[in-house]
Design a protein around this motif. Structure first.
Motif, short mmCIF file in Angstrom:
data_model
loop_
_atom_site.label_atom_id
_atom_site.label_comp_id
_atom_site.label_asym_id
_atom_site.label_seq_id
_atom_site.Cartn_x
_atom_site.Cartn_y
_atom_site.Cartn_z
N ARG A 266 0.84 -1.19 0.00
CA ARG A 266 0.00 0.00 0.00
C ARG A 266 0.87 1.23 0.00
NH1 ARG A 266 -5.20 -1.40 1.06
NH2 ARG A 266 -5.51 -3.44 1.94
N GLY A 267 0.28 2.33 -0.45
CA GLY A 267 0.98 3.60 -0.41
C GLY A 267 0.85 4.22 0.97
N LEU A 268 1.06 5.52 1.03
CA LEU A 268 0.92 6.24 2.29
C LEU A 268 -0.54 6.22 2.72
CD1 LEU A 268 3.16 9.33 1.51
CD2 LEU A 268 3.75 7.31 2.86
N PRO A 269 -0.82 6.04 4.01
CA PRO A 269 -2.21 5.97 4.45
C PRO A 269 -2.91 7.32 4.37
CG PRO A 269 -0.72 5.90 6.33
CD PRO A 269 0.13 5.84 5.10
N SER A 270 -4.20 7.27 4.06
CA SER A 270 -5.00 8.50 4.04
C SER A 270 -5.46 8.87 5.43
CB SER A 270 -6.23 8.29 3.15
OG SER A 270 -7.13 7.38 3.77
N GLY A 271 -5.38 7.93 6.37
CA GLY A 271 -5.91 8.16 7.70
C GLY A 271 -7.34 7.68 7.84
N VAL A 272 -7.92 7.22 6.74
CA VAL A 272 -9.29 6.68 6.73
C VAL A 272 -9.20 5.25 6.19
CG1 VAL A 272 -11.62 6.99 5.86
CG2 VAL A 272 -10.18 9.00 6.28
N PRO A 273 -9.27 4.25 7.09
CA PRO A 273 -9.08 2.87 6.64
C PRO A 273 -9.97 2.44 5.48
CG PRO A 273 -9.05 2.97 9.03
CD PRO A 273 -9.45 4.34 8.54
N GLN B 28 -0.44 6.62 -3.61
CA GLN B 28 0.59 5.84 -4.31
C GLN B 28 1.68 6.74 -4.87
OE1 GLN B 28 0.69 2.41 -4.59
NE2 GLN B 28 -1.01 2.51 -3.13
N PRO B 29 2.94 6.26 -4.86
CA PRO B 29 4.03 7.02 -5.46
C PRO B 29 3.74 7.29 -6.94
CG PRO B 29 4.87 5.11 -4.27
CD PRO B 29 3.37 4.97 -4.32
N GLY B 30 4.06 8.48 -7.37
CA GLY B 30 3.87 8.85 -8.77
C GLY B 30 2.47 9.29 -9.13
N GLU B 31 1.55 9.24 -8.18
CA GLU B 31 0.18 9.68 -8.43
C GLU B 31 -0.03 11.06 -7.82
OE1 GLU B 31 -2.64 6.92 -6.85
OE2 GLU B 31 -2.21 5.41 -8.35
N ILE B 32 -0.89 11.82 -8.43
CA ILE B 32 -1.34 13.07 -7.84
C ILE B 32 -2.77 12.85 -7.39
CG2 ILE B 32 -1.93 15.49 -8.27
CD1 ILE B 32 0.30 15.53 -10.36
N THR B 33 -3.01 13.05 -6.11
CA THR B 33 -4.34 12.84 -5.56
C THR B 33 -4.99 14.19 -5.35
OG1 THR B 33 -3.59 10.84 -4.45
CG2 THR B 33 -5.66 11.81 -3.68
N ILE B 34 -6.10 14.41 -6.01
CA ILE B 34 -6.84 15.67 -5.88
C ILE B 34 -8.12 15.38 -5.12
CG2 ILE B 34 -8.02 17.52 -7.11
CD1 ILE B 34 -6.03 16.93 -9.45
N ILE B 35 -8.30 16.11 -4.03
CA ILE B 35 -9.51 15.96 -3.22
C ILE B 35 -10.31 17.24 -3.39
CG2 ILE B 35 -10.40 15.64 -0.89
CD1 ILE B 35 -7.64 14.23 -0.35
N GLY B 36 -11.47 17.12 -3.98
CA GLY B 36 -12.30 18.29 -4.23
C GLY B 36 -13.72 18.08 -3.72
N ALA B 37 -14.27 19.10 -3.11
CA ALA B 37 -15.65 19.05 -2.63
C ALA B 37 -16.07 20.45 -2.23
CB ALA B 37 -15.77 18.09 -1.44
#
Length: 139
Positions: free
Chosen positions: A81-88, A98-107
């Protein structure tokens, strides 16, 4: 050959095998380290203990359990697994950041984006990983 705990950790810390190619070897080494019989030694026909056991899924369909022991457990290996989000629950779906990914959180405002990032930062700092940061956007 029975592995010691330190030998087991040393062997598998350095491993970079995929889930498919490493799961069975890992489990057999784990059994050897713990002094337990592995599936083929305990049940040569696979009726009570097996690798790659065909199973039906709760929500329909069929698949394979990586390791299955009747009335005891089902063990399913997953790749690292990559780095944890803190939400299981989120990590189960995404395997973490995940390494090499860009995670965009929008709301919309006020639904918890900042809380999620704070929880992610806490989860990562507690295991010594880098912390995330947020850039607030203007309208």
């Amino acid at each position: 050959m029975r592995l010691t705990l330190s030998q087991f950790v040393e062997r598998w810390r350095a491993a970079s095998l995929s889930e498919r190619s490493g799961a069975q070897s890992h489990f057999i080494d784990l059994c050897d380290m713990l002094g337990q019989p592995h599936p083929a030694a305990a049940d040569g026909i696979g009726k009570r203990f097996a690798l790659e056991k065909p199973v039906s899924k709760v929500y329909g369909g069929y698949g394979f359990a990586d390791i299955w022991r009747r009335d005891h457990f089902v063990w399913e290996y997953k790749e690292s697994r990559g780095l944890p989000s803190g939400v299981p629950g989120l990590d189960l779906m995404t395997r973490g950041y995940q390494p090499g990914e860009i995670t965009i959180i929008g709301a919309k405002s006020g639904v918890g984006k900042t809380s999620l990032l704070i929880q992610s930062a806490i989860a990562n700092v507690s295991q010594g990983d880098p912390v995330l940061f947020s850039l607030e956007m203007t309208r």
